[in-house]
Design a protein around this motif. Sequence first.
Motif, PDB file in Angstrom:
ATOM      1  N   LEU A  16       0.855  -1.184   0.000  1.00 40.80           N
ATOM      2  CA  LEU A  16       0.000   0.000   0.000  1.00 40.80           C
ATOM      3  C   LEU A  16       0.894   1.237   0.000  1.00 40.80           C
ATOM      4  O   LEU A  16       1.580   1.510   0.980  1.00 40.80           O
ATOM      5  CB  LEU A  16      -0.906   0.018   1.234  1.00 40.80           C
ATOM      6  N   GLN A  17       0.890   1.981  -1.099  1.00 37.70           N
ATOM      7  CA  GLN A  17       1.763   3.144  -1.219  1.00 37.70           C
ATOM      8  C   GLN A  17       0.957   4.391  -1.598  1.00 37.70           C
ATOM      9  O   GLN A  17      -0.212   4.302  -1.980  1.00 37.70           O
ATOM     10  CB  GLN A  17       2.844   2.886  -2.273  1.00 37.70           C
ATOM     11  N   MET A  18       1.609   5.548  -1.498  1.00 37.49           N
ATOM     12  CA  MET A  18       0.925   6.804  -1.773  1.00 37.49           C
ATOM     13  C   MET A  18       1.821   7.742  -2.577  1.00 37.49           C
ATOM     14  O   MET A  18       3.030   7.814  -2.335  1.00 37.49           O
ATOM     15  CB  MET A  18       0.514   7.483  -0.462  1.00 37.49           C
ATOM     16  N   SER A  27      16.207   8.899  -1.873  1.00 42.23           N
ATOM     17  CA  SER A  27      14.799   8.921  -1.468  1.00 42.23           C
ATOM     18  C   SER A  27      14.038   7.717  -2.020  1.00 42.23           C
ATOM     19  O   SER A  27      13.211   7.113  -1.329  1.00 42.23           O
ATOM     20  CB  SER A  27      14.130  10.215  -1.945  1.00 42.23           C
ATOM     21  N   ILE A  28      14.312   7.362  -3.282  1.00 42.62           N
ATOM     22  CA  ILE A  28      13.635   6.205  -3.883  1.00 42.62           C
ATOM     23  C   ILE A  28      14.109   4.915  -3.231  1.00 42.62           C
ATOM     24  O   ILE A  28      13.339   3.945  -3.096  1.00 42.62           O
ATOM     25  CB  ILE A  28      13.891   6.179  -5.400  1.00 42.62           C
ATOM     26  N   LEU A  79       6.579   3.104  -6.398  1.00 40.30           N
ATOM     27  CA  LEU A  79       6.684   1.818  -7.096  1.00 40.30           C
ATOM     28  C   LEU A  79       7.782   0.921  -6.534  1.00 40.30           C
ATOM     29  O   LEU A  79       7.758  -0.295  -6.751  1.00 40.30           O
ATOM     30  CB  LEU A  79       6.978   2.059  -8.578  1.00 40.30           C
ATOM     31  N   ALA A  80       8.729   1.504  -5.809  1.00 43.87           N
ATOM     32  CA  ALA A  80       9.920   0.760  -5.385  1.00 43.87           C
ATOM     33  C   ALA A  80       9.608  -0.561  -4.678  1.00 43.87           C
ATOM     34  O   ALA A  80      10.199  -1.591  -5.007  1.00 43.87           O
ATOM     35  CB  ALA A  80      10.811   1.646  -4.516  1.00 43.87           C
ATOM     36  N   PRO A  81       8.690  -0.588  -3.703  1.00 42.80           N
ATOM     37  CA  PRO A  81       8.446  -1.859  -2.996  1.00 42.80           C
ATOM     38  C   PRO A  81       7.467  -2.791  -3.707  1.00 42.80           C
ATOM     39  O   PRO A  81       7.002  -3.761  -3.121  1.00 42.80           O
ATOM     40  CB  PRO A  81       7.877  -1.396  -1.658  1.00 42.80           C
ATOM     41  N   GLU A  82       7.150  -2.498  -4.981  1.00 40.07           N
ATOM     42  CA  GLU A  82       6.244  -3.315  -5.800  1.00 40.07           C
ATOM     43  C   GLU A  82       4.860  -3.449  -5.155  1.00 40.07           C
ATOM     44  O   GLU A  82       4.399  -4.548  -4.822  1.00 40.07           O
ATOM     45  CB  GLU A  82       6.865  -4.700  -6.056  1.00 40.07           C
ATOM     46  N   PRO A  83       4.163  -2.318  -4.992  1.00 40.08           N
ATOM     47  CA  PRO A  83       2.855  -2.352  -4.340  1.00 40.08           C
ATOM     48  C   PRO A  83       1.772  -2.936  -5.231  1.00 40.08           C
ATOM     49  O   PRO A  83       1.936  -3.040  -6.450  1.00 40.08           O
ATOM     50  CB  PRO A  83       2.585  -0.868  -4.060  1.00 40.08           C
TER      51      PRO A  83
END
Length: 552
Positions: free
Chosen positions: A368-370, A388-389, A443-447
């Motif tokens: 769950l990302q924002m 940051s990414i 997108l980095a943690p593959e949400p």
Amino acid sequence: MTNRSLVAVDGLTVAFPAGPGAGDGLVRAVDGLSFTLPPGGSLGIVGESGSGKSTAAYALLGLHRGTGAHVTGSVTVAGHDVTAAGEAELRRLRGGAAAMVFQDPLSSLDPYQAVGDQIAEVYRVHRKDASRRAARARATEVLDRVGIPDAARRARSRPHEFSGGMRQRALIAMALACEPRLLVADEPTTALDVTVQAQILGLLRELRAETGMGLILVTHDLGVAAGSVDELLVMKDGRAVEHAPVHEVLDAPRETYTRDLLAAVPRVNVRREGIRTPTGDDTVLLEAAGLRREFGRGKRAVTAVDGVSLTVRAGETVGVVGESGSGKTTLGRMLVRLLEPTGGELRYRGRDIGGLKERELRSFRSELQMVFQDPVSSLNPRRSIGESIADPLRAAGKLGEAQITARVRELLERVGLDPGSYHRYPHEFSGGQRQRVGIARALAPEPKLIVCDEPVSALDVTTQAQVVRLLGELQRDLGLALVFIAHDLAVVRQVSDRLIVMRGGKIVEEGPADAVYERPRHAYTQGLLAAVPVPEAPRGPAADTARRSPAA
């Protein structure tokens, strides 16, 4: 050029030092700009970010003095030769003969001083014989004129006690205090919802009709300009590429650049292309039931979200619209558990996450990302964008440093940025590029689900279109579900499968997006849709009356 012109600009060039690492030359933000404005006339200056619109507007009031800018050419405003004027003459011009309304009223107003006192101060600067009592009375008068309710009492309020629309009205009141002959408005409605935007534009038209003042409206939104000005000046790379009556520019643009700007404007009456097709996976990812959030306690408690229920399925986009204060952003933050609900249930893949503590939430954070509204404040200015990414990847603890670096570079390329920009800082990017950085970080943690909170509200129309297109591509390629929160109903229609309309913390209407847009049942939804500006010039006597003042 004519001596009767309210504004006469001839060969205006504004250049800034190129800066370290960019050579010793100058960067021309405005390059050889010329135009005139008759008394009582109105001109819209439009173009993409970086086209030189605001730079040109600032030059009209000599606001580049002391900034290191190199200004050449001739600028005459209300009889004042701005380029040759001394500081004393410029002070008489600013706020007296000409006034400016800036894009961000919160940063333009003193947070420690009552709004009425700030207006009264401007009035006394230009009316030397005015008493304090007369200045306060004038402040109340102009606040009442711009539609601030209970103006005498609200004049004692500080800026943070006003809504965004009220702050913008207060800035307009300050500009009107000394009855200027020219008002320069720099993106005055960019961050406002459609109904407040319509109110501000209507107010500007009324004020012009009453006072006969001239208006220069700087905006990236051709829909905003269409019903507000007589002529349009289109800028690109600091130059004027087209200048003609508004109906000519909108109906038959001569330049390819102008046609591209018009094509990029989202239309509220155009259906979304490529509605989500069934994939066989109809899983309910996120489910809210009776979700509630209160701020404060006791009698002072404010209910921001009041009993909201919704579902988000795999791969779909749920649009959330409503005016400022409707609860959209609070709902979005609760959906990804950046805010804890004070009531109701929140389930992700059937698991109740509404009451989980932070340690228990960690296993859900990656899914769950924002993407936040303001990429400037959501990115650490002291850290490179690559760092940051990389943060969510390091927090997961599953990859080594070499793998993290490779993943970040891959993400930068995926969102359309140069992988070599890993070590650059946020201030080195444009607004649209910073928003792409925010998307890459999400997108980095593959949400599986991303909540996008006003992701394009401050971007020009072509950059908006690029970001919206990028989100659509990512959704198709990665199977993402999106919750797209925005006050711009035309943008939301281009991305949404289903639509939720919020007012006062509640859902007042929901359903398939096309059904809600084409057959709205609730009067509130109908009002929102009616307030959306369209990039078409009004026609007939009523339109002329609305756009022109008696002096035009």
